[in-house]
Design an enzyme around this catalytic site. Structure first.
Site, PDB file in Angstrom:
ATOM      1  N   SER A  86       0.803  -1.238   0.000  1.00 55.17           N
ATOM      2  CA  SER A  86       0.000   0.000   0.000  1.00 55.17           C
ATOM      3  C   SER A  86       0.829   1.278   0.000  1.00 55.17           C
ATOM      4  O   SER A  86       0.287   2.346  -0.262  1.00 55.17           O
ATOM      5  CB  SER A  86      -0.913   0.020   1.222  1.00 55.17           C
ATOM      6  OG  SER A  86      -2.042  -0.763   0.976  1.00 55.17           O
ATOM      7  N   LYS A  89       0.610   3.410  -2.994  1.00 50.20           N
ATOM      8  CA  LYS A  89      -0.587   4.219  -3.286  1.00 50.20           C
ATOM      9  C   LYS A  89      -0.284   5.709  -3.272  1.00 50.20           C
ATOM     10  O   LYS A  89      -0.784   6.465  -4.109  1.00 50.20           O
ATOM     11  CB  LYS A  89      -1.705   3.896  -2.276  1.00 50.20           C
ATOM     12  CG  LYS A  89      -2.261   2.483  -2.449  1.00 50.20           C
ATOM     13  CD  LYS A  89      -3.173   2.081  -1.298  1.00 50.20           C
ATOM     14  CE  LYS A  89      -3.744   0.686  -1.531  1.00 50.20           C
ATOM     15  NZ  LYS A  89      -4.373   0.113  -0.344  1.00 50.20           N
ATOM     16  N   TYR A 211      -2.616  -2.343 -10.612  1.00 45.43           N
ATOM     17  CA  TYR A 211      -2.664  -2.192  -9.153  1.00 45.43           C
ATOM     18  C   TYR A 211      -1.953  -3.361  -8.461  1.00 45.43           C
ATOM     19  O   TYR A 211      -1.145  -3.169  -7.553  1.00 45.43           O
ATOM     20  CB  TYR A 211      -4.112  -2.069  -8.669  1.00 45.43           C
ATOM     21  CG  TYR A 211      -4.227  -2.147  -7.165  1.00 45.43           C
ATOM     22  CD1 TYR A 211      -3.858  -1.071  -6.364  1.00 45.43           C
ATOM     23  CD2 TYR A 211      -4.664  -3.320  -6.539  1.00 45.43           C
ATOM     24  CE1 TYR A 211      -3.919  -1.161  -4.980  1.00 45.43           C
ATOM     25  CE2 TYR A 211      -4.734  -3.419  -5.161  1.00 45.43           C
ATOM     26  CZ  TYR A 211      -4.361  -2.333  -4.384  1.00 45.43           C
ATOM     27  OH  TYR A 211      -4.410  -2.429  -3.022  1.00 45.43           O
ATOM     28  N   TYR A 263      -4.008   3.656   7.496  1.00 46.34           N
ATOM     29  CA  TYR A 263      -5.248   2.894   7.656  1.00 46.34           C
ATOM     30  C   TYR A 263      -6.142   3.576   8.694  1.00 46.34           C
ATOM     31  O   TYR A 263      -6.156   4.795   8.796  1.00 46.34           O
ATOM     32  CB  TYR A 263      -4.966   1.430   8.032  1.00 46.34           C
ATOM     33  CG  TYR A 263      -3.995   0.746   7.110  1.00 46.34           C
ATOM     34  CD1 TYR A 263      -4.249   0.681   5.739  1.00 46.34           C
ATOM     35  CD2 TYR A 263      -2.831   0.171   7.578  1.00 46.34           C
ATOM     36  CE1 TYR A 263      -3.363   0.048   4.873  1.00 46.34           C
ATOM     37  CE2 TYR A 263      -1.939  -0.466   6.722  1.00 46.34           C
ATOM     38  CZ  TYR A 263      -2.220  -0.523   5.375  1.00 46.34           C
ATOM     39  OH  TYR A 263      -1.343  -1.136   4.540  1.00 46.34           O
ATOM     40  N   VAL A 281       1.188  -3.610   3.935  1.00 40.93           N
ATOM     41  CA  VAL A 281       0.883  -4.835   4.657  1.00 40.93           C
ATOM     42  C   VAL A 281       2.096  -5.792   4.744  1.00 40.93           C
ATOM     43  O   VAL A 281       2.100  -6.715   5.547  1.00 40.93           O
ATOM     44  CB  VAL A 281      -0.370  -5.483   3.997  1.00 40.93           C
ATOM     45  CG1 VAL A 281      -0.008  -6.204   2.713  1.00 40.93           C
ATOM     46  CG2 VAL A 281      -1.107  -6.379   4.955  1.00 40.93           C
TER      47      VAL A 281
HETATM   48  N1  GLN Z   1      -1.974  -5.870  -2.009  1.00 48.61           N
HETATM   49  C1  GLN Z   1      -2.726  -5.430  -0.937  1.00 48.61           C
HETATM   50  C2  GLN Z   1      -4.209  -5.521  -1.268  1.00 48.61           C
HETATM   51  O1  GLN Z   1      -4.709  -4.870  -2.127  1.00 48.61           O
HETATM   52  C3  GLN Z   1      -2.315  -4.062  -0.523  1.00 48.61           C
HETATM   53  C4  GLN Z   1      -2.896  -3.759   0.757  1.00 48.61           C
HETATM   54  C5  GLN Z   1      -2.028  -3.161   1.802  1.00 48.61           C
HETATM   55  O2  GLN Z   1      -0.795  -3.035   1.803  1.00 48.61           O
HETATM   56  N2  GLN Z   1      -2.754  -2.811   2.812  1.00 48.61           N
HETATM   57  O3  GLN Z   1      -4.908  -6.261  -0.647  1.00 48.61           O
END
Ligand code: GLN
Length: 345
Positions: A86, A89, A211, A263, A281
């Site tokens: 994430s 992003k 993505y 988050y 994550v």
């Molecule tokens: N690849 C993860 C997803 O889309 C990215 C999420 C994350 O880092 N929180 O589920």
């Protein structure tokens, strides 16, 4: 060092941080002690919802700081590659701003924090836009805005953008990518929903693929520090001198990192740590000290909100120890910059 310790006076901070280059630097000592102490904290759980991520070693812990004049201090597993997840992003949002301009991006993705989990399937009831680019729905819609004649060109442009931030060649971890794609039913559902509402174009399936690819880019804690320092340095990589994003767009990326980057801990993070940041994550966190430098942390065990346990603790302590909260008047960050600038004169 306890988290309740008040921030030291500015002149002490300036003196400490001004000696960053020296091998005997107190900043180095503070980081070493912090790294050593937090290494012993083995709370948290490694993410398993993407099978490839479950293979991470919970003991990995890298801590790196890079300043806007390119100085680095780092400890631990700072060269261990992991997937950016994430954290991408924030950077891809910056790229969409560069590719399409602010108004076109705002038409498709909002800038409002949500109290919901990163993978919640919620769109704004009036505009049908995803709430912000830091939740999955918003990030997937943001991918749809990345320019390129075809899919390979879009992937290449995205990799090149991250390369510019890191200052080195970077790659996608193919097995994580396949694992993401195979298990990403929820993300696929969001893409279809947004296509239904006209928030994504005809090539929405390719954008979803993009993505998954962006999440699977391999970086290190050192890279994250340089990426953060690039944002702190108005968009110019302090190690290479290459521009990654226009200075104008940096403030939009940082605003969203401050309000939505961690988050559903984002509010408390802004309150306690006070630095624009983004976590992933796989256990990475990038934090930006605007005008001063970047912090990169990597440690896979996550807390209940999905943020790296050691990463949150390290940034919280560093912010308190050096008075880095970006909304604090006369923060230690300014003192660091002054000390560094004074040495260059
Ligand atoms: N690849 C993860 C997803 O889309 C990215 C999420 C994350 O880092 N929180 O589920």
């Amino acid at each position: 060092m306890s988290t309740n310790q008040p921030a030291p006076p500015i002149d002490e901070v300036g003196a400490l941080l001004g000696r960053m280059r020296s091998a005997a630097s107190p900043v180095r000592d503070v980081l070493r002690e912090l790294h050593e102490r937090l290494s012993k904290d083995d709370s948290g759980e490694v993410a398993t919802y993407i099978p490839e991520l479950a293979k991470a070693n919970p003991g990995w812990f890298g801590l790196s700081i890079c300043t806007v004049d390119g100085n680095t201090i780092e400890f631990g597993d700072v060269s261990q590659p992991f997937t950016i997840q994430s954290i991408s992003k924030a950077f891809v949002y910056g790229m969409a701003l560069e590719d399409r301009g602010l108004e076109n991006v705002l038409a498709k993705v909002g800038v409002e924090p949500t109290g919901d989990a990163f993978n919640s399937i919620v769109l704004d009831e009036i505009s049908n836009r995803p709430f912000n680019p830091m939740v999955n729905a918003g990030a997937i819609a943001t991918c749809d805005l990345i320019n390129g004649a075809d899919h390979p060109e879009r992937v290449a442009r995205m990799l090149n953008m991250i390369r510019t931030y890191c200052g080195r060649e970077i790659h996608i971890d193919h097995s994580v990518f396949l694992s993401e794609r195979m298990t990403g039913h929820r993300n696929r559902a969001m893409a279809h929903l947004m296509r239904n509402f006209g928030m994504m174009g005809e090539k929405f399936e390719e954008s979803l693929e993009l993505y998954f690819q962006q999440c699977s880019i391999l970086v290190t804690a050192s890279d994250l520090a340089v990426m953060g320092a690039t944002l702190a340095n108005a968009g110019v990589n302090p190690k290479t001198g290459e521009r990654a994003i226009s200075a104008d767009n940096v403030k939009y990326v940082l605003s969203l990192m401050l309000t939505c980057g961690m988050y559903d801990y984002a509010g408390e993070w802004a309150f306690r740590v006070g630095l624009p940041a983004k976590s992933g994550v796989a256990g990475g966190i990038v934090a930006v000290i605007p005008g001063v430098g970047g912090i990169g942390v990597f440690s896979p065990p996550l807390d209940a909100k999905g943020n790296s346990v050691r990463g949150v603790r390290a940034c919280t302590e560093l912010s308190q120890r050096f008075g880095l909260h970006c909304l604090a008047t006369g923060s230690g960050g300014n003192a660091l910059l002054e000390a560094l600038t004074a040495r260059r004169r």
